[in-house]
Design a protein around this motif. Structure first.
Motif, PDB file in Angstrom:
ATOM      1  N   LEU A 120     -14.308 -53.245 -21.313  1.00  0.00           N
ATOM      2  CA  LEU A 120     -14.251 -52.692 -19.958  1.00  0.00           C
ATOM      3  C   LEU A 120     -15.627 -52.212 -19.504  1.00  0.00           C
ATOM      4  O   LEU A 120     -16.037 -52.424 -18.362  1.00  0.00           O
ATOM      5  CB  LEU A 120     -13.256 -51.525 -19.912  1.00  0.00           C
ATOM      6  N   LEU A 121     -16.331 -51.568 -20.443  1.00  0.00           N
ATOM      7  CA  LEU A 121     -17.648 -51.037 -20.109  1.00  0.00           C
ATOM      8  C   LEU A 121     -18.613 -52.163 -19.735  1.00  0.00           C
ATOM      9  O   LEU A 121     -19.486 -51.998 -18.884  1.00  0.00           O
ATOM     10  CB  LEU A 121     -18.176 -50.259 -21.315  1.00  0.00           C
ATOM     11  N   MET A 122     -18.424 -53.332 -20.373  1.00  0.00           N
ATOM     12  CA  MET A 122     -19.302 -54.460 -20.057  1.00  0.00           C
ATOM     13  C   MET A 122     -19.111 -54.915 -18.611  1.00  0.00           C
ATOM     14  O   MET A 122     -20.043 -55.376 -17.962  1.00  0.00           O
ATOM     15  CB  MET A 122     -19.028 -55.628 -20.998  1.00  0.00           C
ATOM     16  N   ALA A 123     -17.874 -54.814 -18.125  1.00  0.00           N
ATOM     17  CA  ALA A 123     -17.639 -55.211 -16.733  1.00  0.00           C
ATOM     18  C   ALA A 123     -18.077 -54.123 -15.761  1.00  0.00           C
ATOM     19  O   ALA A 123     -18.380 -54.396 -14.606  1.00  0.00           O
ATOM     20  CB  ALA A 123     -16.166 -55.526 -16.522  1.00  0.00           C
ATOM     21  N   ASN A 124     -18.095 -52.867 -16.238  1.00  0.00           N
ATOM     22  CA  ASN A 124     -18.340 -51.717 -15.358  1.00  0.00           C
ATOM     23  C   ASN A 124     -19.781 -51.269 -15.296  1.00  0.00           C
ATOM     24  O   ASN A 124     -20.102 -50.359 -14.549  1.00  0.00           O
ATOM     25  CB  ASN A 124     -17.529 -50.506 -15.854  1.00  0.00           C
ATOM     26  N   SER A 125     -20.649 -51.858 -16.124  1.00  0.00           N
ATOM     27  CA  SER A 125     -21.977 -51.267 -16.255  1.00  0.00           C
ATOM     28  C   SER A 125     -22.853 -51.545 -15.055  1.00  0.00           C
ATOM     29  O   SER A 125     -22.828 -52.625 -14.489  1.00  0.00           O
ATOM     30  CB  SER A 125     -22.673 -51.827 -17.494  1.00  0.00           C
ATOM     31  N   ALA A 126     -23.630 -50.511 -14.727  1.00  0.00           N
ATOM     32  CA  ALA A 126     -24.656 -50.694 -13.707  1.00  0.00           C
ATOM     33  C   ALA A 126     -26.015 -50.431 -14.325  1.00  0.00           C
ATOM     34  O   ALA A 126     -26.986 -50.175 -13.624  1.00  0.00           O
ATOM     35  CB  ALA A 126     -24.405 -49.756 -12.535  1.00  0.00           C
ATOM     36  N   ASP A 127     -26.077 -50.482 -15.641  1.00  0.00           N
ATOM     37  CA  ASP A 127     -27.298 -50.116 -16.344  1.00  0.00           C
ATOM     38  C   ASP A 127     -27.369 -50.902 -17.645  1.00  0.00           C
ATOM     39  O   ASP A 127     -26.347 -51.132 -18.306  1.00  0.00           O
ATOM     40  CB  ASP A 127     -27.262 -48.617 -16.648  1.00  0.00           C
ATOM     41  N   LEU A 128     -28.566 -51.319 -17.996  1.00  0.00           N
ATOM     42  CA  LEU A 128     -28.712 -52.141 -19.200  1.00  0.00           C
ATOM     43  C   LEU A 128     -28.238 -51.422 -20.449  1.00  0.00           C
ATOM     44  O   LEU A 128     -27.628 -52.019 -21.340  1.00  0.00           O
ATOM     45  CB  LEU A 128     -30.182 -52.537 -19.378  1.00  0.00           C
ATOM     46  N   ILE A 129     -28.536 -50.110 -20.543  1.00  0.00           N
ATOM     47  CA  ILE A 129     -28.188 -49.373 -21.759  1.00  0.00           C
ATOM     48  C   ILE A 129     -26.663 -49.251 -21.894  1.00  0.00           C
ATOM     49  O   ILE A 129     -26.097 -49.501 -22.960  1.00  0.00           O
ATOM     50  CB  ILE A 129     -28.834 -47.969 -21.738  1.00  0.00           C
ATOM     51  N   THR A 130     -26.008 -48.907 -20.787  1.00  0.00           N
ATOM     52  CA  THR A 130     -24.551 -48.826 -20.818  1.00  0.00           C
ATOM     53  C   THR A 130     -23.957 -50.168 -21.214  1.00  0.00           C
ATOM     54  O   THR A 130     -23.024 -50.256 -22.009  1.00  0.00           O
ATOM     55  CB  THR A 130     -24.007 -48.445 -19.422  1.00  0.00           C
ATOM     56  N   LEU A 131     -24.542 -51.205 -20.630  1.00  0.00           N
ATOM     57  CA  LEU A 131     -24.068 -52.554 -20.911  1.00  0.00           C
ATOM     58  C   LEU A 131     -24.189 -52.864 -22.392  1.00  0.00           C
ATOM     59  O   LEU A 131     -23.262 -53.394 -23.022  1.00  0.00           O
ATOM     60  CB  LEU A 131     -24.925 -53.527 -20.093  1.00  0.00           C
ATOM     61  N   PHE A 132     -25.321 -52.502 -22.966  1.00  0.00           N
ATOM     62  CA  PHE A 132     -25.549 -52.785 -24.378  1.00  0.00           C
ATOM     63  C   PHE A 132     -24.568 -52.011 -25.254  1.00  0.00           C
ATOM     64  O   PHE A 132     -24.027 -52.533 -26.222  1.00  0.00           O
ATOM     65  CB  PHE A 132     -26.996 -52.444 -24.749  1.00  0.00           C
ATOM     66  N   ILE A 133     -24.347 -50.748 -24.875  1.00  0.00           N
ATOM     67  CA  ILE A 133     -23.391 -49.944 -25.652  1.00  0.00           C
ATOM     68  C   ILE A 133     -22.004 -50.559 -25.568  1.00  0.00           C
ATOM     69  O   ILE A 133     -21.291 -50.685 -26.573  1.00  0.00           O
ATOM     70  CB  ILE A 133     -23.393 -48.489 -25.138  1.00  0.00           C
ATOM     71  N   GLY A 134     -21.622 -50.993 -24.360  1.00  0.00           N
ATOM     72  CA  GLY A 134     -20.325 -51.650 -24.204  1.00  0.00           C
ATOM     73  C   GLY A 134     -20.218 -52.862 -25.094  1.00  0.00           C
ATOM     74  O   GLY A 134     -19.213 -53.072 -25.785  1.00  0.00           O
ATOM     75  N   MET A 135     -21.268 -53.656 -25.116  1.00  0.00           N
ATOM     76  CA  MET A 135     -21.239 -54.880 -25.903  1.00  0.00           C
ATOM     77  C   MET A 135     -21.088 -54.573 -27.388  1.00  0.00           C
ATOM     78  O   MET A 135     -20.302 -55.219 -28.093  1.00  0.00           O
ATOM     79  CB  MET A 135     -22.531 -55.647 -25.656  1.00  0.00           C
ATOM     80  N   GLU A 136     -21.813 -53.569 -27.872  1.00  0.00           N
ATOM     81  CA  GLU A 136     -21.710 -53.216 -29.280  1.00  0.00           C
ATOM     82  C   GLU A 136     -20.344 -52.623 -29.606  1.00  0.00           C
ATOM     83  O   GLU A 136     -19.793 -52.851 -30.677  1.00  0.00           O
ATOM     84  CB  GLU A 136     -22.823 -52.224 -29.654  1.00  0.00           C
ATOM     85  N   LEU A 137     -19.799 -51.878 -28.649  1.00  0.00           N
ATOM     86  CA  LEU A 137     -18.483 -51.276 -28.864  1.00  0.00           C
ATOM     87  C   LEU A 137     -17.409 -52.358 -28.950  1.00  0.00           C
ATOM     88  O   LEU A 137     -16.406 -52.196 -29.626  1.00  0.00           O
ATOM     89  CB  LEU A 137     -18.189 -50.302 -27.714  1.00  0.00           C
ATOM     90  N   LEU A 138     -17.616 -53.457 -28.255  1.00  0.00           N
ATOM     91  CA  LEU A 138     -16.694 -54.582 -28.379  1.00  0.00           C
ATOM     92  C   LEU A 138     -16.947 -55.349 -29.673  1.00  0.00           C
ATOM     93  O   LEU A 138     -16.016 -55.703 -30.399  1.00  0.00           O
ATOM     94  CB  LEU A 138     -16.849 -55.526 -27.177  1.00  0.00           C
ATOM     95  N   SER A 139     -18.229 -55.560 -29.987  1.00  0.00           N
ATOM     96  CA  SER A 139     -18.553 -56.456 -31.092  1.00  0.00           C
ATOM     97  C   SER A 139     -18.179 -55.870 -32.453  1.00  0.00           C
ATOM     98  O   SER A 139     -17.529 -56.536 -33.264  1.00  0.00           O
ATOM     99  CB  SER A 139     -20.046 -56.779 -31.090  1.00  0.00           C
ATOM    100  N   LEU A 140     -18.568 -54.620 -32.706  1.00  0.00           N
ATOM    101  CA  LEU A 140     -18.392 -54.086 -34.064  1.00  0.00           C
ATOM    102  C   LEU A 140     -16.927 -54.077 -34.502  1.00  0.00           C
ATOM    103  O   LEU A 140     -16.613 -54.557 -35.589  1.00  0.00           O
ATOM    104  CB  LEU A 140     -19.038 -52.707 -34.168  1.00  0.00           C
ATOM    105  N   PRO A 141     -15.984 -53.560 -33.689  1.00  0.00           N
ATOM    106  CA  PRO A 141     -14.583 -53.664 -34.110  1.00  0.00           C
ATOM    107  C   PRO A 141     -14.123 -55.115 -34.248  1.00  0.00           C
ATOM    108  O   PRO A 141     -13.299 -55.422 -35.117  1.00  0.00           O
ATOM    109  CB  PRO A 141     -13.816 -52.967 -32.981  1.00  0.00           C
ATOM    110  N   SER A 142     -14.681 -56.015 -33.422  1.00  0.00           N
ATOM    111  CA  SER A 142     -14.248 -57.415 -33.503  1.00  0.00           C
ATOM    112  C   SER A 142     -14.593 -58.011 -34.865  1.00  0.00           C
ATOM    113  O   SER A 142     -13.811 -58.779 -35.428  1.00  0.00           O
ATOM    114  CB  SER A 142     -14.916 -58.247 -32.404  1.00  0.00           C
ATOM    115  N   TYR A 143     -15.790 -57.677 -35.401  1.00  0.00           N
ATOM    116  CA  TYR A 143     -16.152 -58.206 -36.720  1.00  0.00           C
ATOM    117  C   TYR A 143     -15.122 -57.775 -37.753  1.00  0.00           C
ATOM    118  O   TYR A 143     -14.683 -58.557 -38.596  1.00  0.00           O
ATOM    119  CB  TYR A 143     -17.539 -57.711 -37.148  1.00  0.00           C
ATOM    120  N   VAL A 144     -14.736 -56.492 -37.672  1.00  0.00           N
ATOM    121  CA  VAL A 144     -13.770 -55.975 -38.650  1.00  0.00           C
ATOM    122  C   VAL A 144     -12.418 -56.654 -38.453  1.00  0.00           C
ATOM    123  O   VAL A 144     -11.762 -57.067 -39.415  1.00  0.00           O
ATOM    124  CB  VAL A 144     -13.646 -54.446 -38.508  1.00  0.00           C
ATOM    125  N   LEU A 145     -12.019 -56.768 -37.178  1.00  0.00           N
ATOM    126  CA  LEU A 145     -10.710 -57.373 -36.896  1.00  0.00           C
ATOM    127  C   LEU A 145     -10.622 -58.790 -37.452  1.00  0.00           C
ATOM    128  O   LEU A 145      -9.603 -59.190 -38.009  1.00  0.00           O
ATOM    129  CB  LEU A 145     -10.464 -57.399 -35.383  1.00  0.00           C
TER     130      LEU A 145
END
Lengths: 500, 515
Positions: free
Chosen positions: B134-159
């Motif tokens: 959700l954060l990746m779609a909502n970001s208006a800032d590169l840093i927020t976007l990056f955090i969103g992406m990592e928040l999606l990616s890290l659990p995905s690796y585990v899943l």
């Protein structure tokens, strides 16, 4: 309620409602199909009754916005070109359902898919929006896949997927060409984006001088070639022999009789009126491909041993005549083309039904294993003979008017004179293969293999489908005004758009 | 109006859906610790409720036309900086991802029945991953976007590696982690160029800052574009950055595969729109002038689209494993969406709408397909196509639903997939990319061959067993919803395209907004 929607909706209603019924009884599904297709036929006849024969423009129009962003409408309407084809489709589907006997299992699926296909074909002939036309164009494809793949014979699964992908490529080209056409009209004409055929015809007419000629020609060729795949026309025909050979007989009858007309109708109704300048520029190419198809189909038919393959190539040859008629772009030739659509649409399903009945009796479609069937099954062979003669254009049958007019029109078009002289040679070949086909099946001695077999003549139920078609072939042949009266004003309108 | 407190009626409401998901995820984590092993499905039902709550939040906000920026101010600096944006694009993308996550959770709850393992973990990891999406779609800032992406990616690796006893699942987790890490590095590197050139991480301020730098620094924009495309190409799984996808899709648990192919992919496209298209619009505009010396960015996107459609479809032809086949299928599907992305610089406003439409439809048809794959392959204990033999007789309605989803994936009319392709390719035609539209449509015909292989198995081949396939209520509802949705949007596409059309307008306001 718009009567056209009733005609298109009835088969769909039958298919959807039927899905909820249990599948046990085979007889139920036969009568289910006959019932709904007859109801659609009645609706189509009512359309013809209400049709104003003196008027050339679209009648019974209904147009609802569907996707406003692209100007896509849910639009139906009918004119003198589509009316005969609507009636033809309704008749051929009734005949197909009446000849249900070939299907030995899974009758429910068979009946429902055939009803979906009928809905697609009826809808195609009344659609007045490019995208709606395309939707119906594709709706026909999926039932064909199931009908050939489940109920066919031989290498049916391969044939079915070949059919889907081969014609799928054509559809893909067609869709993007439609879109490009709509955007082109809006860009050069300055109007709103629309895919409504009458509005688009006007817009293209107004913008024609500004649209680059190369773009027009490219669009016309893309659409015409895509449509030719469905007819089929040389060299885009390689799916057809497989499908006509492997499909169950009633499906082969419907595909060759009605579905093949989708392509011709598309050229006549969409490609030519929307891009008239490109059409007259490229007409020599259509004529050339038409003549090649006439000769190639006829010569290939001469070499076939399998009756169904013979019909497949003969069908291609007749489609060539149709395309030649369209290529002439004059009244006589276009009339011939529409007559050929109707005539071939009645004759070829009839021939497929007869061939199917022969196969059912002789357990073979191989001409070398047949013969002497007149002794055992005179009624069947009588129908066969009449249909065969109609196919080679005997006067007093619909085939005569159709082929005569198509060629007469082509002779009048200055670019096509030489080509049509060559094309006339096709008559010699078609006379040979048709007479040879009838001779090898009906006359001569019965082969020893069939001597012992108890071959009965046709039952009433088997006979009714081909017989009705024969009667219609003769009716159109004796009273050409049946087709000609509604057709003339609409063709006049089409030709006015061509500047002729 | 400085957002000093967390006041959810003010600016913070733009993060409300994310807050619901994170809060729910933390509670789920604690509950999971306390619950005995056999009752872990409670966590699953709780997570379902959380996702439903987040859907409600987004829907209510859409209904009330809530929209705007979450801003903050550096200490001692003047002016506000944007971090999060809520516009129609973000809201529709969030809804697609949340509905996708909801369906996947239903699949997941039933998938764990009769299995031992990290059941509770799988539920709250999905919640956390969805927050990132959700954060990746909502970001208006590169840093927020990056955090969103990592928040999606890290659990995905585990899943992906959650079935620890399964070697293939382990391989999937590790492979996904290694490739994903590489992609993240590439994206971060590309972002650093963007920051260096524009002097801001604020995506709203960025286009004008970039436009002022353009003629002199064109080379560095091309480098930034190349690295971002490389990294996002991995995330979206498009050729030639797709190598991880087949192994990961095949090895991961089926609900996770569905999650990766739907939610992660949609998030990847949301992010691509935010960083690969919007900041580069001035660059593309410069490319149309005669003097430019840079890379043809639109053509590059178009080529990647063609490669994906060609590579995905051609490779899918050779697959016998249903999940692996669908990995290639979704590579090809991503190619179709890329056509829209390539058309966007020319026609951004409405093209974004067609992309949203396609992704929504894609979520429905792909989840529908994965529900069927999950049940059929699990019952047969076999992931090959032969597992589907005779499904038309064993479970006629399930076979019908799967057929509808397959036809929609293939783009046949009367299904929503047809309109999806129609919209995407029409915009390509409008953006002077007719060749791409023709290529895409013709290449999609290849997919008929392998989608119809499933149909062939279901209807032409006799079943190995006559017994009907028992499907539980939850999955039946999901499958029915997907099928009905695909047919509904196929018959009345304007219900979805109407709102999606407006996406572009809201989305372009980002370009014009005063920072």
């Amino acid at each position: 309620m718009n009567l056209l929607l009733v005609a298109v909706g009835l088969p769909l209603l039958g298919a959807v409602a039927g899905a909820f019924l249990p599948s046990r009884s085979a007889a139920l599904w036969r009568w289910w199909g006959v019932g709904f297709s007859l109801a659609a036929l009645v609706a189509a006849v009512l359309v013809a009754v209400q049709f104003d024969m003196g008027q050339g423009s679209l009648q019974m129009r209904l147009s609802l916005p569907w996707v406003p962003l692209f100007g896509v409408t849910f639009g139906v309407g009918i004119n003198g070109i589509s009316l005969p084809l609507l009636l033809l489709s309704a008749v051929v589907f009734c005949a197909a359902f009446a000849s249900f006997g070939w299907i030995e299992e899974r009758q429910k699926e068979y009946a429902l898919w055939l009803l979906v296909m009928e809905c697609g074909l009826l809808g195609l002939f009344v659609a007045t929006d490019l995208i709606l036309f395309f939707v119906f164009f594709e709706v026909v494809l999926i039932p064909s896949y199931f009908l050939v793949g489940i109920f066919g014979r031989g290498n049916r699964e391969h044939t079915a997927i070949k059919f889907v992908t081969y014609t799928g490529v054509a559809s893909a080209v067609l869709l993007i060409s439609f879109v490009l056409l709509a955007f082109t009209a809006a860009r050069y004409g300055g109007g709103n984006l629309t895919t409504d055929i009458p509005a688009l015809t006007q817009a293209m007419g107004a913008a024609e001088a500004r649209i680059p000629a190369g773009l027009q020609t490219a669009l016309f060729l893309a659409m015409a070639l895509a449509f030719m795949v469905k007819m089929p026309i040389f060299p885009l025909h390689s799916w057809a022999p497989d499908v006509y050979r492997d499909a169950p007989i009633p499906v082969a009858a419907v595909l060759s009789g009605v579905m093949s007309k989708m392509g011709a109708y598309g050229i006549l109704r969409i490609a030519v009126p929307l891009l008239p300048a490109a059409a007259s520029q490229a007409s020599w190419l259509l004529g050339l491909l038409g003549v090649i198809s006439i000769l190639y189909g006829a010569i290939a038919a001469l070499g076939q041993k399998d009756l169904r393959l013979l019909l497949a190539y003969s069908s291609m040859s007749h489609m060539g005549v149709l395309l030649l008629g369209i290529a002439s772009l004059n009244t006589v030739g276009l009339q011939g083309a529409v007559f050929q659509m109707v005539s071939h649409g009645l004759i070829i399903p009839g021939l497929f039904f007869v061939v199917g009945l022969i196969g059912l009796r002789a357990q073979s479609y191989d001409l070398q294993e047949l013969g002497g069937l007149w002794q055992r099954s005179p009624r069947l062979m009588g129908v066969f003979l009449v249909l065969g003669l109609a196919a080679l254009g005997l006067p007093l049958t619909s085939g005569f008017i159709a082929e005569f007019q198509a060629f007469a029109g082509a002779f009048r078009a200055s670019q096509l004179q030489v080509l049509s002289f060559i094309g006339v040679l096709g008559f010699i070949f078609s006379a040979s293969y048709i007479l040879w086909m009838v001779e090898r099946t009906a006359y001569g001695p019965l082969p020893p293999r069939l001597e012992q077999a108890s071959i009965r003549d046709v039952t009433a139920m088997e006979w009714v489908s081909p017989l009705v078609l024969v009667l219609l072939v003769v009716a159109v042949g004796v009273f050409p005004a049946l087709v000609g009266t509604p057709l003339t004003p609409s063709l006049g309108e089409l030709l006015r758009g061509l500047g002729g | 109006m400085p957002p000093t407190l967390i006041d959810i009626t003010g600016q913070w409401q733009y993060l409300l859906a994310e807050m619901v998901l994170v809060g729910g995820g933390i509670v789920a984590m604690i509950v999971d610790l306390l619950l005995p092993r056999r009752n872990k499905s409670v966590v699953g039902y709780f997570s379902l409720a959380i996702v439903l709550a987040a859907i409600t939040v987004v829907a209510v906000q859409m209904g009330r036309h809530v929209g705007g920026y979450l801003q903050f101010q550096y200490v001692g600096a003047t002016g506000w900086k944007n971090t999060v944006v809520v516009d129609l694009f973000a809201q529709l993308m969030s809804l697609i991802m949340l509905v996708g996550a909801l369906f996947v959770l239903v699949m997941d709850v039933y998938d764990w029945r009769g299995r031992q393992g990290y059941e509770g973990e799988s539920y709250y990891l999905i919640l956390f991953a969805t927050t990132g999406a959700l954060l990746m779609a909502n970001s208006a800032d590169l840093i927020t976007l990056f955090i969103g992406m990592e928040l999606l990616s890290l659990p995905s690796y585990v899943l992906a590696g959650l079935h620890r006893q399964n070697v293939k699942s382990n391989e999937a987790g590790l492979k996904y982690f290694l490739y994903g890490g590489l992609a993240t590095a590439a994206i971060l590197y590309g972002m650093s160029f963007l920051y260096g050139l524009s002097g801001t991480t604020d995506l709203v301020a960025m286009p004008s800052a970039i436009a002022s730098q353009l003629p002199n620094e064109r080379l560095f924009f091309d480098i930034a574009f190349a690295f971002l495309l490389l990294g996002l190409g991995f995330k979206m799984a498009v050729v030639p950055f797709h190598m991880w996808a087949p192994d990961v899709y095949e090895g991961a648990p089926t609900p996770v595969t569905a999650y990766l192919s739907v939610v992660s992919k949609v998030a990847g496209f949301a992010m691509a729109t935010r960083v690969l298209i919007v900041p580069f619009l001035p660059v593309v505009a410069e490319s149309t002038t005669a003097a430019h010396t840079g890379l043809p960015l639109v053509t590059i996107l178009a080529i990647v689209a063609v490669l994906s459609m060609l590579g995905g479809n051609a490779a899918a032809l050779r697959q016998r494993n249903a999940k692996r086949l669908f990995a290639y299928s979704s590579i090809a599907q991503a190619g179709y969406v890329l056509v829209g992305l390539a058309a966007m610089p020319g026609q951004s406003a409405a093209t974004a709408g067609s992309m949203v439409f396609y992704l929504a439809v894609y979520a429905l048809m792909n989840v529908g397909a994965f529900v069927t794959i999950e049940w059929v392959t699990r019952a047969a204990g076999d992931e090959s196509l032969a597992a589907f033999a005779g499904l038309g007789r064993r479970s006629p309605w399930m076979a019908f639903a799967f057929t509808v989803c397959l036809l929609s994936l293939g783009g046949f009319p009367i299904t929503a997939g047809f309109w999806g392709k129609f919209f995407l390719f029409s915009f390509a035609v409008n953006a002077q990319l007719s060749w791409l539209a023709y290529a895409g449509m013709v290449l999609s015909v290849i997919s008929f061959v392998y989608y119809f292989r499933f149909i062939r198995q279901m209807y032409f081949v006799r079943p190995a067993t006559a017994e009907t396939l028992q499907v539980d209520a939850g999955n039946t509802v999901v499958l029915a919803l997907c099928t009905v949705g695909v047919l509904f949007f196929g018959i009345v596409p304007n219900v979805l395209m109407g709102p999606a059309q407006a996406v572009g307008a809201s989305f372009l306001s980002m370009l014009n907004a005063v920072p």
